[in-house]
Design an enzyme around this catalytic site. Sequence first.
Site, PDB file in Angstrom:
ATOM      1  N   GLU A 269       0.784  -1.240   0.000  1.00 35.01           N
ATOM      2  CA  GLU A 269       0.000   0.000   0.000  1.00 35.01           C
ATOM      3  C   GLU A 269       0.813   1.285   0.000  1.00 35.01           C
ATOM      4  O   GLU A 269       0.302   2.323   0.446  1.00 35.01           O
ATOM      5  CB  GLU A 269      -0.909  -0.004   1.233  1.00 35.01           C
ATOM      6  CG  GLU A 269      -0.193   0.177   2.596  1.00 35.01           C
ATOM      7  CD  GLU A 269       0.164  -1.126   3.310  1.00 35.01           C
ATOM      8  OE1 GLU A 269       0.298  -2.159   2.642  1.00 35.01           O
ATOM      9  OE2 GLU A 269       0.314  -1.093   4.544  1.00 35.01           O
ATOM     10  N   GLU A 303      -5.628  -2.706  -0.399  1.00 40.28           N
ATOM     11  CA  GLU A 303      -4.518  -1.744  -0.443  1.00 40.28           C
ATOM     12  C   GLU A 303      -5.055  -0.315  -0.520  1.00 40.28           C
ATOM     13  O   GLU A 303      -4.497   0.603   0.070  1.00 40.28           O
ATOM     14  CB  GLU A 303      -3.571  -2.032  -1.610  1.00 40.28           C
ATOM     15  CG  GLU A 303      -3.031  -3.468  -1.671  1.00 40.28           C
ATOM     16  CD  GLU A 303      -2.430  -3.990  -0.369  1.00 40.28           C
ATOM     17  OE1 GLU A 303      -2.015  -3.165   0.471  1.00 40.28           O
ATOM     18  OE2 GLU A 303      -2.391  -5.225  -0.183  1.00 40.28           O
TER      19      GLU A 303
END
Length: 943
Positions: A269, A303
């Site tokens: 992420e 994410e």
Amino acid sequence: MKDAAPRPILLSEYRAPDWRVEALELDFDLDPDATRVQSRLRVRRTAEAAPDAPLRLHGRDLERLRLEVNGVAPAGEALVEDAEGLLLHGLPDAAEIVIETRVHPAANTALEGLYASGGNLCTQCEPEGFRRITYFPDRPDVLTRYTVRLEADAARYPVLLANGNRVAAGALAGGRHYAVWEDPFPKPSYLFALVAGDLACRSQRFVTRSGREVALEVYVEHHNQDRCDHALASLARAMRYDEEAFGREYDLDVYMIVAVDDFNMGAMENKGLNLFNAKYVLASPDSATDDDYVHIESVIAHEYFHNWSGNRVTCRDWFQLSLKEGLTVFRDQEFTTDCTLFGVKRIDDVQRLRAFQFPEDAGPLAHPVRPDRYTEINNFYTLTVYEKGAEVIRMLRTLIGREAFRQGLDLYFERFDGQAVTTDDFVAVMAEAAGRDLSLFQRWYRQAGTPRVRARSAFDAAAGELRIDLHQHTPPTPGEADKQPLHIPLRMALLGGDGAALSGRLGAAPEAREWVLELTGAEQSFRLTGLREAPVAISWLRGFSAPVLLDAGQDATELAYIATFDDDAFTRWDAMQELLRRAVIARVQGAGDTSQDDPGQRADTGQSHTGQSHTGQSHTGQSHTGERHTDEGHTEPADPAQGGYGQRSTDTTGTGQADTALETLIREAMAALLQNTVEPVVLATLLELPAHRELLEAFEHADPVAVYAARQAVERAVFGPLADSLLQQQAALAGVDDGAFTATAMGSRRLLNRILALRVALEAPGAVVDAARQYQQARSQTLRMGALEALNDADTRQRTELLAEFEQHNRNDALVLDKWFGLEAGSQIPGGLERLERLLEHPGFRWSNPNRVRAVLGPFMAHNHRHFHQADGAGYQQIAGYLERLDALNPQTAAALARPLTRWRRLDPVRSARMREALERLAARDGLSRDLADVIQRALADS
Ligand code: BES
Ligand code: ZN
């Protein structure tokens, strides 16, 4: 490994950083063989720090070219170098530090830090990869603003990306070019990322709820351009969902996703620049199955959701990992439930939890959701931190209600925006929003192990009252002998004669048809009053309201009633699972001679069949009497005193025979379900047997091959006589929509594949031919793979031909070829160990690519019971050899793949000894990575 184990890091030793980093400028001169990194950081001592507190800069495997503090190279006592990196002593309260390092991306096979993948350069920093790029306080509670300049060869790396917004770019002499990126949001180093490559960009615009325009960009290799639509659409859906369901909006002008071929995990992420395993980006109907589509959508959502739960509010230290991962898994589960899979999502998640997290919590690697010690943090990205962590969040919502939960989340994001916090902070905010004391609830974070809950009830017709007695108990886990009671929400309902829920009152609360019992002590009683009729069945643990093993002492008739009538999809499925589980356990306890008592049994053809479900667990198939290994089968039920799966005495005969009455009852319930108009996807889940991995947990010492055989025997006994019904269902699904990515179409395809797998496993007439036809006529990869999975354990001409065809057709498409690797490795047809060896010699296989290695070794260990668990231990030894080889290249992946070898204590004595030998052989090797050594050490430890 022979060296003393490194000292563990302890939560109790946490200290706030002495230094803040006020700004950071990074300058990369990119080259695959040698990249120069210049870092300029402005640091300031905090007000709380001791005046002589040194500055810790982490660094690992770095070549240091320059180090200056305010323009001067520190010398003598000012600079201490140790295993962790550098310590700078005697600094003034504020300083500017300039560091130059050289790193070697092409030689980086660990895939942590800066590395090369398929001609591109990229980074992976979580949790501690940044220190492999430059010296820095590489800890999540040091947040700063990044300005990043990238310079590289323009022809080789036309695309240069980093976090935030691009503020400058241009051409340079000598065919080089540059780009400058600025991220306005302070972030910890683990969220840093860069990418340099020759990539195609597919993009789409997104307008946020408040009217901000965002460019969504997906970067892939040029030949994959036509496989990005699903990823882009998923991203837009996730962004909209986060606004609507959680009130969270995106905060930068661009959101980038880059697909990378060589990647240790699923996806990462990094702020504004997610890096993805290509497997979780690329999809087209002819390459990806429905499960792939759903999975891609959920990883993209996960994410994306981290942008708030993880990036805007991050973790103080790595013990708090579940703060971001548990919460974000909860958020992605909600998304998939509301947008894509609806009722069946919960079932899939619980199945996964029971098959993977429960065993983890009962084995040598058990640890709390918030661990308090670790030696290698890479090994704590576990099912416990992720999935049990998500269950803990879900229980919080159940306890305080949706409204207070949402208010609590809003408060959490508002109060801690831009900060690095703890799970305690999270729970405290929830308590504040709900106006409740949640201190007892905190134990879910601190105590490892799966609680056993025992529930008993008695109805008093005259008083219209149901008395409920609950009892809880958590067995010891490594290093934690004494367990305290937990705060457990038990959602329940009572089913009346017509299957409808009865209404009544819990305590002083208004009349309702569903209640949440809050169990807080070891033992507790509750009273439901105002009941106008006797309940026919009790629907316990609705929606799986807590991650516990429940023993409700229900008889088979009550369970069958729930399986037929309950309106809670989870409880309904779970009742059927419990019936099937009991039937398998009965067969195992009867170890051996099943032939006289098995209506589904046929002559031994020397074949066996396995299918793999959407979750990748082995689901169908059979193995014949010859494989029961009765002489060495030492499968014993788990301690009945602990309740849970071990306590099965009421319905099992324990006489060494199948429980025919139970199997007949299940068959009749299944027959009725097949005749009724049950929604296809619900029917598909009801037809599934408990996963092999989950069944093993019912035994203290299991013979995995015998458990597998018992599972197949139950399947044959239950479904054998229903072959005609199954064929009718299959025929009714003939016109199935073989394209749409809708819940209905996916549900029908799932049912069709399940029925096909069952029929092949039952050796129903025409089943193999039907599977071959389904493969040939399929338009979707879902039906094609369904056919191959159905055939995969059937040692037939059709299997050989179709797998060869599939390999031929997908030879140059690595992600699809991985499916073939998995089928070949997971197949139980004879010669498994030799086949495994040959797969590793296939031109499409590469030890340096984690997807390839996982595609081969994963299914072998998960599905190929006959060969992995070969009684002479050859399967374990072969795997140990591979792990050693892999560890030299990629420690993180080696440590993750070593996990199946850690369950040796729970196997029958013969296999237990063999598996332990394989582990010990590995343990004796020189030069093992810290990652792999840590897993092996804990697996072999005595406590
Ligand atoms: N932050 C992780 C990725 C990660 C973990 C990178 C450990 C490096 C080390 C990411 O958010 C994540 O959790 N990814 C999961 C998939 C997700 C859908 C649960 C993964 O990669 O398996
Ligand atoms: Zn995550």
